[in-house]
Write a protein that holds these residues in place. Structure first.
Motif, short mmCIF file in Angstrom:
data_model
loop_
_atom_site.label_atom_id
_atom_site.label_comp_id
_atom_site.label_asym_id
_atom_site.label_seq_id
_atom_site.Cartn_x
_atom_site.Cartn_y
_atom_site.Cartn_z
N ASN A 14 -1.38 -4.36 -8.96
CA ASN A 14 -0.49 -4.21 -9.98
C ASN A 14 0.67 -4.78 -9.65
O ASN A 14 1.40 -4.91 -8.76
CB ASN A 14 -0.16 -2.87 -10.28
CG ASN A 14 -1.50 -1.96 -10.67
OD1 ASN A 14 -2.31 -2.45 -11.40
ND2 ASN A 14 -1.54 -0.88 -9.84
N ASP A 15 1.28 -5.76 -10.64
CA ASP A 15 2.57 -6.75 -10.43
C ASP A 15 3.96 -5.76 -10.37
O ASP A 15 3.75 -4.52 -10.85
CB ASP A 15 2.40 -7.94 -11.17
CG ASP A 15 2.74 -7.52 -12.62
OD1 ASP A 15 3.03 -6.28 -13.15
OD2 ASP A 15 2.36 -8.39 -13.61
N VAL A 23 0.88 -1.27 0.01
CA VAL A 23 -0.12 0.06 0.03
C VAL A 23 0.97 1.33 0.04
O VAL A 23 1.81 1.43 0.91
CB VAL A 23 -0.90 0.13 1.21
CG1 VAL A 23 -1.76 1.20 1.30
CG2 VAL A 23 -1.77 -1.16 1.26
N PRO A 24 0.86 2.06 -0.91
CA PRO A 24 1.67 3.33 -1.17
C PRO A 24 1.00 4.35 0.10
O PRO A 24 -0.01 4.46 0.63
CB PRO A 24 1.22 4.12 -2.40
CG PRO A 24 0.59 2.77 -3.23
CD PRO A 24 0.05 2.16 -2.42
N LYS A 25 2.10 4.96 0.75
CA LYS A 25 1.93 5.86 1.82
C LYS A 25 1.18 7.11 1.23
O LYS A 25 0.40 7.75 1.78
CB LYS A 25 3.10 6.44 2.38
CG LYS A 25 3.72 5.28 3.62
CD LYS A 25 2.98 5.38 4.68
CE LYS A 25 3.35 4.58 5.93
NZ LYS A 25 4.73 5.13 6.35
N ARG A 26 1.56 7.37 -0.02
CA ARG A 26 0.74 8.41 -0.71
C ARG A 26 0.27 8.04 -2.32
O ARG A 26 1.45 7.65 -3.18
CB ARG A 26 1.85 9.68 -0.94
CG ARG A 26 0.96 10.87 -1.76
CD ARG A 26 1.78 12.01 -1.64
NE ARG A 26 3.02 11.86 -2.86
CZ ARG A 26 2.68 11.93 -4.15
NH1 ARG A 26 1.43 12.56 -4.44
NH2 ARG A 26 3.57 11.70 -4.92
N PHE A 27 -0.72 7.97 -2.42
CA PHE A 27 -1.32 7.49 -3.98
C PHE A 27 -0.94 8.59 -4.95
O PHE A 27 -1.23 9.81 -4.47
CB PHE A 27 -2.65 7.02 -3.79
CG PHE A 27 -2.96 5.83 -3.03
CD1 PHE A 27 -2.87 4.54 -4.00
CD2 PHE A 27 -3.11 5.66 -1.83
CE1 PHE A 27 -3.04 3.35 -3.32
CE2 PHE A 27 -3.38 4.53 -1.26
CZ PHE A 27 -3.18 3.43 -1.99
N ASP A 28 -0.97 8.23 -6.05
CA ASP A 28 -0.68 9.52 -7.11
C ASP A 28 -1.89 10.35 -7.06
O ASP A 28 -1.75 11.51 -7.44
CB ASP A 28 -0.47 8.75 -8.47
CG ASP A 28 0.77 7.88 -8.53
OD1 ASP A 28 1.94 8.12 -7.79
OD2 ASP A 28 0.84 7.20 -9.42
N VAL A 29 -3.01 10.28 -6.90
CA VAL A 29 -4.10 10.95 -6.93
C VAL A 29 -4.15 12.03 -5.85
O VAL A 29 -4.71 13.01 -5.65
CB VAL A 29 -5.27 10.17 -6.83
CG1 VAL A 29 -5.38 9.45 -8.32
CG2 VAL A 29 -5.71 9.40 -5.79
N PHE A 30 -3.13 11.96 -4.82
CA PHE A 30 -3.39 12.63 -3.58
C PHE A 30 -2.14 13.56 -3.47
O PHE A 30 -1.08 13.39 -4.17
CB PHE A 30 -3.59 12.07 -2.40
CG PHE A 30 -4.80 11.25 -2.28
CD1 PHE A 30 -6.02 11.76 -2.46
CD2 PHE A 30 -4.67 9.93 -2.13
CE1 PHE A 30 -7.10 10.92 -2.29
CE2 PHE A 30 -5.88 9.17 -2.21
CZ PHE A 30 -7.06 9.63 -2.28
N CYS A 75 8.70 -8.95 -7.31
CA CYS A 75 7.53 -9.62 -7.96
C CYS A 75 6.64 -10.60 -6.99
O CYS A 75 5.89 -11.13 -7.25
CB CYS A 75 8.20 -10.38 -9.11
SG CYS A 75 8.84 -9.42 -10.36
N LEU A 76 7.22 -10.49 -5.72
CA LEU A 76 6.56 -10.88 -4.55
C LEU A 76 5.19 -10.42 -4.21
O LEU A 76 4.47 -10.96 -3.61
CB LEU A 76 7.36 -11.43 -3.38
CG LEU A 76 8.27 -12.65 -3.41
CD1 LEU A 76 9.21 -12.75 -2.15
CD2 LEU A 76 7.46 -13.97 -3.35
N GLY A 77 5.42 -9.05 -4.65
CA GLY A 77 3.97 -8.29 -4.09
C GLY A 77 3.40 -7.70 -5.06
O GLY A 77 3.95 -7.46 -6.36
N LEU A 78 2.09 -7.31 -4.66
CA LEU A 78 1.28 -6.55 -5.83
C LEU A 78 1.12 -5.21 -5.03
O LEU A 78 0.84 -4.95 -3.95
CB LEU A 78 -0.24 -7.10 -5.82
CG LEU A 78 0.01 -8.72 -6.76
CD1 LEU A 78 -1.43 -9.18 -6.48
CD2 LEU A 78 0.30 -8.40 -7.96
N THR A 79 0.88 -4.01 -5.99
CA THR A 79 0.83 -2.85 -5.40
C THR A 79 -0.63 -2.35 -5.78
O THR A 79 -1.01 -2.24 -6.98
CB THR A 79 2.04 -1.76 -5.95
OG1 THR A 79 3.44 -2.26 -5.55
CG2 THR A 79 1.96 -0.35 -5.34
#
Length: 266
Positions: free
Chosen positions: A98-99, A30-37, A75-79
């Motif tokens: 997203n991979d 989970v991004p601490k800050r998403f691109d839309v914010f 590649c172990l994680g999905l964002t």
């Protein structure tokens, strides 16, 4: 005979992929800050998304706290991504996974809210979009385990093919001998007695199915594949798809899979 068997396995394989396609991935990032914010955790979006995924059994980490194995192999994680489609007076978006190459592995239905207060609007929209991730039966399976499982499934498929062929041979009849009762050799699933009739009413992202008494029985949520819908129901985990001009509901109950033909009037 072989064609019907292959089609049956294809349907089964797709259902399995729908419910377990995320099992190859160990982490949800989970991004601490998403691109839309503009700022980190704006409107508490990151905290809420992390909480929702954790409640569904996923191992969730922030993008600045990825474990060592996840750093070595991204590649172990999905964002998680927020795909903003908001308009004037309406907040709406989807939640995607997203991979490591930026490909979307899974995308949710669209959540929306008409709340004027941003914090409430984003909370409502995220919660509605997240419904797509409920009931996926996620359980991380390392790549080696998946390869072993695929080999076992291949053996089972071969054994099932041989079993079906033997059944057909055992049912064959000598044409020179009269028979009082015809013997049925068509081994396709008999769904005649399981057929249910519904009327499809359009709703956002799909249809709702109502019975003769106008009672809503199921909701069909669109997927990225034509004529394949996820079932939006708390008691049923499955999908509805079109095959050979007929609609079928394939679901899982207590670990048992069932295929039921549906008569849907659009």
């Amino acid at each position: 005979m072989r064609r019907n068997l292959v089609l049956a396995f294809l349907v089964f394989s797709y259902a399995l992929a729908t419910n377990a396609q995320l099992n190859d991935y160990k982490y949800i990032i989970v991004p601490k800050r998403f691109d839309v914010f503009r700022t980190a955790n704006e409107y508490q979006t990151s905290v809420l998304i992390k909480h929702l995924f954790a409640n569904e059994g996923f191992t969730v980490v922030y993008d600045d706290a990825i474990p060592e194995d996840g750093i070595r192999d991204r590649c172990l994680g999905l964002t998680v991504g927020i795909n903003d489609e908001s308009a004037l007076f309406v907040t709406r978006f989807t939640l995607s996974l997203n991979d490591c190459e930026g490909n979307t592995v899974f995308n949710s239905v669209q959540g929306k809210s008409k709340e004027k207060e941003y914090k409430k609007a984003y909370r409502e929209t995220i919660t509605e979009a997240f419904e797509s991730y409920k009931g996926l039966n996620y359980a991380y399976q390392p790549k080696e385990a998946n390869e072993t499982k695929e080999k076992e499934e291949t053996k089972e498929e071969k054994a099932l093919t041989i079993s079906f062929e033997n059944d057909v041979k055992s049912l064959q009849v000598d044409n020179n001998k009269p028979e009082k009762t015809p013997i049925k050799t068509d081994l396709r699933p008999n769904t005649e007695n399981l057929t249910e009739t519904f009327k499809a009413q359009p709703i956002e992202n799909g249809f709702q199915l109502v019975d003769e008494s106008s009672k809503v029985k199921l909701k069909m949520v669109k997927t990225t594949i034509d004529n394949v819908y996820l079932v939006n129901d708390s008691e049923i985990n499955g999908m509805i798809y079109l095959k050979d001009g007929k609609w079928y509901l394939e679901s899982t109950t207590s670990g048992n899979k069932q295929v039921k033909e549906l008569d849907i009037k659009f």
